[in-house]
Design a protein around this motif. Sequence first.
Motif, PDB file in Angstrom:
ATOM      1  N   MET A 269       0.814  -1.208   0.000  1.00 24.22           N
ATOM      2  CA  MET A 269       0.000   0.000   0.000  1.00 24.22           C
ATOM      3  C   MET A 269       0.853   1.266   0.000  1.00 24.22           C
ATOM      4  SD  MET A 269      -3.041   0.985   2.682  1.00 24.22           S
ATOM      5  CE  MET A 269      -2.009   0.676   4.132  1.00 24.22           C
ATOM      6  N   LEU A 270       1.856   1.292   0.879  1.00 25.30           N
ATOM      7  CA  LEU A 270       2.649   2.509   1.018  1.00 25.30           C
ATOM      8  C   LEU A 270       3.584   2.741  -0.161  1.00 25.30           C
ATOM      9  CD1 LEU A 270       3.575   2.638   4.805  1.00 25.30           C
ATOM     10  CD2 LEU A 270       1.668   3.710   3.599  1.00 25.30           C
ATOM     11  N   HIS A 271       4.215   1.682  -0.657  1.00 24.61           N
ATOM     12  CA  HIS A 271       5.205   1.893  -1.705  1.00 24.61           C
ATOM     13  C   HIS A 271       4.581   2.126  -3.075  1.00 24.61           C
ATOM     14  CE1 HIS A 271       7.820   0.541   1.543  1.00 24.61           C
ATOM     15  NE2 HIS A 271       8.755   1.227   0.911  1.00 24.61           N
ATOM     16  N   ALA A 272       3.323   1.709  -3.256  1.00 26.64           N
ATOM     17  CA  ALA A 272       2.613   2.122  -4.462  1.00 26.64           C
ATOM     18  C   ALA A 272       2.516   3.642  -4.513  1.00 26.64           C
ATOM     19  CB  ALA A 272       1.214   1.497  -4.493  1.00 26.64           C
ATOM     20  N   ILE A 273       2.315   4.251  -3.333  1.00 29.27           N
ATOM     21  CA  ILE A 273       2.211   5.715  -3.256  1.00 29.27           C
ATOM     22  C   ILE A 273       3.593   6.368  -3.257  1.00 29.27           C
ATOM     23  CG2 ILE A 273       1.377   7.661  -1.864  1.00 29.27           C
ATOM     24  CD1 ILE A 273      -0.700   5.645  -0.674  1.00 29.27           C
ATOM     25  N   PHE A 274       4.465   5.932  -2.343  1.00 28.24           N
ATOM     26  CA  PHE A 274       5.729   6.630  -2.133  1.00 28.24           C
ATOM     27  C   PHE A 274       6.760   6.361  -3.230  1.00 28.24           C
ATOM     28  CE2 PHE A 274       4.260   6.676   2.385  1.00 28.24           C
ATOM     29  CZ  PHE A 274       4.233   8.055   2.528  1.00 28.24           C
ATOM     30  N   VAL A 275       6.758   5.159  -3.802  1.00 30.56           N
ATOM     31  CA  VAL A 275       7.706   4.862  -4.877  1.00 30.56           C
ATOM     32  C   VAL A 275       7.053   5.087  -6.238  1.00 30.56           C
ATOM     33  CG1 VAL A 275       9.169   3.111  -5.945  1.00 30.56           C
ATOM     34  CG2 VAL A 275       9.011   3.235  -3.459  1.00 30.56           C
ATOM     35  N   GLY A 276       5.916   4.414  -6.475  1.00 30.78           N
ATOM     36  CA  GLY A 276       5.283   4.515  -7.786  1.00 30.78           C
ATOM     37  C   GLY A 276       4.840   5.921  -8.129  1.00 30.78           C
ATOM     38  N   PHE A 277       4.132   6.571  -7.201  1.00 29.55           N
ATOM     39  CA  PHE A 277       3.622   7.916  -7.475  1.00 29.55           C
ATOM     40  C   PHE A 277       4.668   8.989  -7.217  1.00 29.55           C
ATOM     41  CE2 PHE A 277       1.347  11.722  -5.736  1.00 29.55           C
ATOM     42  CZ  PHE A 277       0.840  12.184  -6.954  1.00 29.55           C
ATOM     43  N   VAL A 278       5.223   9.021  -5.999  1.00 27.67           N
ATOM     44  CA  VAL A 278       6.107  10.125  -5.633  1.00 27.67           C
ATOM     45  C   VAL A 278       7.392  10.111  -6.461  1.00 27.67           C
ATOM     46  CG1 VAL A 278       7.471  11.147  -3.778  1.00 27.67           C
ATOM     47  CG2 VAL A 278       5.145  10.339  -3.318  1.00 27.67           C
ATOM     48  N   PHE A 279       8.043   8.954  -6.572  1.00 26.89           N
ATOM     49  CA  PHE A 279       9.274   8.937  -7.354  1.00 26.89           C
ATOM     50  C   PHE A 279       8.998   9.060  -8.850  1.00 26.89           C
ATOM     51  CE2 PHE A 279      11.604   7.828  -3.563  1.00 26.89           C
ATOM     52  CZ  PHE A 279      12.852   8.399  -3.813  1.00 26.89           C
ATOM     53  N   GLY A 280       7.816   8.659  -9.278  1.00 27.77           N
ATOM     54  CA  GLY A 280       7.436   8.957 -10.659  1.00 27.77           C
ATOM     55  C   GLY A 280       7.420  10.455 -10.905  1.00 27.77           C
ATOM     56  N   MET A 281       6.908  11.214  -9.925  1.00 26.62           N
ATOM     57  CA  MET A 281       6.890  12.673 -10.045  1.00 26.62           C
ATOM     58  C   MET A 281       8.299  13.259  -9.981  1.00 26.62           C
ATOM     59  SD  MET A 281       3.654  13.076 -10.388  1.00 26.62           S
ATOM     60  CE  MET A 281       3.580  11.397 -11.021  1.00 26.62           C
ATOM     61  N   ILE A 282       9.143  12.665  -9.127  1.00 27.51           N
ATOM     62  CA  ILE A 282      10.523  13.148  -9.018  1.00 27.51           C
ATOM     63  C   ILE A 282      11.255  12.943 -10.339  1.00 27.51           C
ATOM     64  CG2 ILE A 282      12.753  12.735  -7.902  1.00 27.51           C
ATOM     65  CD1 ILE A 282      11.195  12.027  -5.356  1.00 27.51           C
ATOM     66  N   PHE A 283      11.129  11.758 -10.916  1.00 25.81           N
ATOM     67  CA  PHE A 283      11.777  11.490 -12.203  1.00 25.81           C
ATOM     68  C   PHE A 283      11.269  12.454 -13.267  1.00 25.81           C
ATOM     69  CE2 PHE A 283      13.426   6.822 -11.991  1.00 25.81           C
ATOM     70  CZ  PHE A 283      14.013   7.078 -10.767  1.00 25.81           C
ATOM     71  N   ALA A 284       9.967  12.747 -13.227  1.00 26.06           N
ATOM     72  CA  ALA A 284       9.386  13.634 -14.232  1.00 26.06           C
ATOM     73  C   ALA A 284       9.940  15.044 -14.151  1.00 26.06           C
ATOM     74  CB  ALA A 284       7.859  13.664 -14.082  1.00 26.06           C
ATOM     75  N   HIS A 285      10.081  15.551 -12.950  1.00 29.68           N
ATOM     76  CA  HIS A 285      10.402  16.974 -12.788  1.00 29.68           C
ATOM     77  C   HIS A 285      11.863  17.265 -12.502  1.00 29.68           C
ATOM     78  CE1 HIS A 285       5.944  17.025 -11.822  1.00 29.68           C
ATOM     79  NE2 HIS A 285       6.053  17.892 -12.788  1.00 29.68           N
ATOM     80  N   ALA A 286      12.664  16.230 -12.227  1.00 30.57           N
ATOM     81  CA  ALA A 286      14.071  16.465 -11.886  1.00 30.57           C
ATOM     82  C   ALA A 286      14.836  17.259 -12.943  1.00 30.57           C
ATOM     83  CB  ALA A 286      14.770  15.134 -11.617  1.00 30.57           C
ATOM     84  N   PRO A 287      14.646  16.993 -14.259  1.00 29.96           N
ATOM     85  CA  PRO A 287      15.403  17.779 -15.241  1.00 29.96           C
ATOM     86  C   PRO A 287      15.078  19.271 -15.223  1.00 29.96           C
ATOM     87  CG  PRO A 287      14.548  15.759 -16.234  1.00 29.96           C
ATOM     88  CD  PRO A 287      13.892  15.894 -14.892  1.00 29.96           C
ATOM     89  N   ILE A 288      13.930  19.628 -14.636  1.00 31.07           N
ATOM     90  CA  ILE A 288      13.547  21.036 -14.539  1.00 31.07           C
ATOM     91  C   ILE A 288      13.914  21.620 -13.181  1.00 31.07           C
ATOM     92  CG2 ILE A 288      11.594  22.641 -14.572  1.00 31.07           C
ATOM     93  CD1 ILE A 288      10.170  20.669 -16.439  1.00 31.07           C
ATOM     94  N   ILE A 289      13.688  20.836 -12.123  1.00 28.80           N
ATOM     95  CA  ILE A 289      13.877  21.341 -10.762  1.00 28.80           C
ATOM     96  C   ILE A 289      15.350  21.517 -10.414  1.00 28.80           C
ATOM     97  CG2 ILE A 289      13.588  20.790  -8.318  1.00 28.80           C
ATOM     98  CD1 ILE A 289      10.937  19.479  -9.047  1.00 28.80           C
ATOM     99  N   LEU A 290      16.190  20.532 -10.748  1.00 25.56           N
ATOM    100  CA  LEU A 290      17.595  20.613 -10.353  1.00 25.56           C
ATOM    101  C   LEU A 290      18.299  21.863 -10.873  1.00 25.56           C
ATOM    102  CD1 LEU A 290      18.850  16.913 -10.455  1.00 25.56           C
ATOM    103  CD2 LEU A 290      18.385  18.349  -8.462  1.00 25.56           C
ATOM    104  N   PRO A 291      18.117  22.238 -12.156  1.00 22.30           N
ATOM    105  CA  PRO A 291      18.767  23.466 -12.615  1.00 22.30           C
ATOM    106  C   PRO A 291      18.257  24.732 -11.924  1.00 22.30           C
ATOM    107  CG  PRO A 291      18.196  22.068 -14.479  1.00 22.30           C
ATOM    108  CD  PRO A 291      17.516  21.486 -13.278  1.00 22.30           C
ATOM    109  N   SER A 292      17.041  24.652 -11.367  1.00 22.20           N
ATOM    110  CA  SER A 292      16.521  25.822 -10.650  1.00 22.20           C
ATOM    111  C   SER A 292      17.106  25.929  -9.246  1.00 22.20           C
ATOM    112  CB  SER A 292      14.992  25.745 -10.563  1.00 22.20           C
ATOM    113  OG  SER A 292      14.576  24.712  -9.673  1.00 22.20           O
ATOM    114  N   ILE A 293      17.630  24.816  -8.723  1.00 20.00           N
ATOM    115  CA  ILE A 293      18.200  24.812  -7.375  1.00 20.00           C
ATOM    116  C   ILE A 293      19.710  24.965  -7.399  1.00 20.00           C
ATOM    117  CG2 ILE A 293      18.514  23.410  -5.293  1.00 20.00           C
ATOM    118  CD1 ILE A 293      15.832  22.125  -5.846  1.00 20.00           C
ATOM    119  N   LEU A 294      20.359  24.275  -8.344  1.00 20.84           N
ATOM    120  CA  LEU A 294      21.815  24.267  -8.430  1.00 20.84           C
ATOM    121  C   LEU A 294      22.279  24.945  -9.720  1.00 20.84           C
ATOM    122  CD1 LEU A 294      22.435  20.578  -7.302  1.00 20.84           C
ATOM    123  CD2 LEU A 294      22.730  22.639  -5.916  1.00 20.84           C
ATOM    124  N   PRO A 295      23.510  25.453  -9.720  1.00 19.87           N
ATOM    125  CA  PRO A 295      24.030  26.123 -10.925  1.00 19.87           C
ATOM    126  C   PRO A 295      24.473  25.118 -11.985  1.00 19.87           C
ATOM    127  CG  PRO A 295      25.684  26.146  -9.200  1.00 19.87           C
ATOM    128  CD  PRO A 295      24.447  25.540  -8.590  1.00 19.87           C
TER     129      PRO A 295
END
Length: 360
Positions: A269-295
């Motif tokens: 139950m938990l890892h469907a949410i925390f891995v499947g959903f949350v890390f899916g979102m992290i993978f999706a947005h990392a190419p955009i978010i990281l350059p906004s945080i780091l140089p």
Amino acid sequence: MKNKIPRIQIPIMIGVLLALLAGLWAGLIRVGWRWPAIQPMLPTLHGPLMISGFLGTLISLERAVAMKRPFTFIGPVLSGIGAIWLVVGLPIAVGQWLLLLGSVGLTAVFIRIVRQHTASYTITMGLGAICWLVGNALWLGGCPIFRIVFWWAGFLVLTIVGERLELSRVARLSANTTRLFVAAVALFVAGLFGVLVWGSLGTRLIGLGLISLAIWLGLFDIARKTVRRSGLTRFIAVNLLLGYAWLLIGGVTAVWLGQVVAGPRYDFMLHAIFVGFVFGMIFAHAPIILPSILPIQVRFHPILYGPTIFLHLALLLRVIGDAGGWQPVRAWGGLLNAVAILWFMGQMAYLAATPKRLSN
């Protein structure tokens, strides 16, 4: 002060990375791998390190960078120190207090944001910050993890769906569509309070809220249109849609099981949410978010699909092991999930270091 902010971001990101690595290691010990722990309590800190230490600090830092106000960095600094404090095995209560104060900082940031721009999506993200605050306060107060974990999930789920609602404004959603979103959020939040009192009934309300949000995202999020495009836009959409599918699975599982204290079904139950959903979102947005945080600059390349596919296949293996009670399958699924996350991080670093050679 402008020249000092990047100097703050780098050590905070080091703390984020340490929390992630320690949290992954703790999770692998919990799933059955007999590996040494950095300190005796580490396996019990898997959830707090991943949610508060890693994701809480990262989200707080992202918001602080976006607002560009010095006071907004107080939250991620405190939660980052709290994460490192827990990793090295110092008194847990102090680490809990630091994480709690970090969540107070993010909540204060969102109070300011909502006052400046009151909208359904800013309120939703603000509720997410409050969920993190409540979860951390309950943890400090001695409440068992199985009772508060959905408050931490609420932090991540409401932050993500609030951001998706904000981005969906370009689709000019109707008033009724927005009301459906608000109703789904209200159902989910009602379940969060219910789980503290009624256990299984509250968990099932949470599940219905997750199902409603997953269906809403599947029907109205712009990802269903942008998946037809190419390059980074399609990559983001693919990850989003896969994440929404796992959110639906997590919601259905919560409705089916009700409150679960521990064990393979709890893991499912938990890892469907925390891995499947949350890390899916992290993978999706990392190419955009990281350059906004780091140089740094991260160019998209199709090689990023590798860890994405691997992540979801490994999670599928893990939940099959959970559902069937096959411990070795479950353990290997957990290990391969960690490999997928580290693989993705390595590819992001490589693409940042070689932007021209692998640009698409």
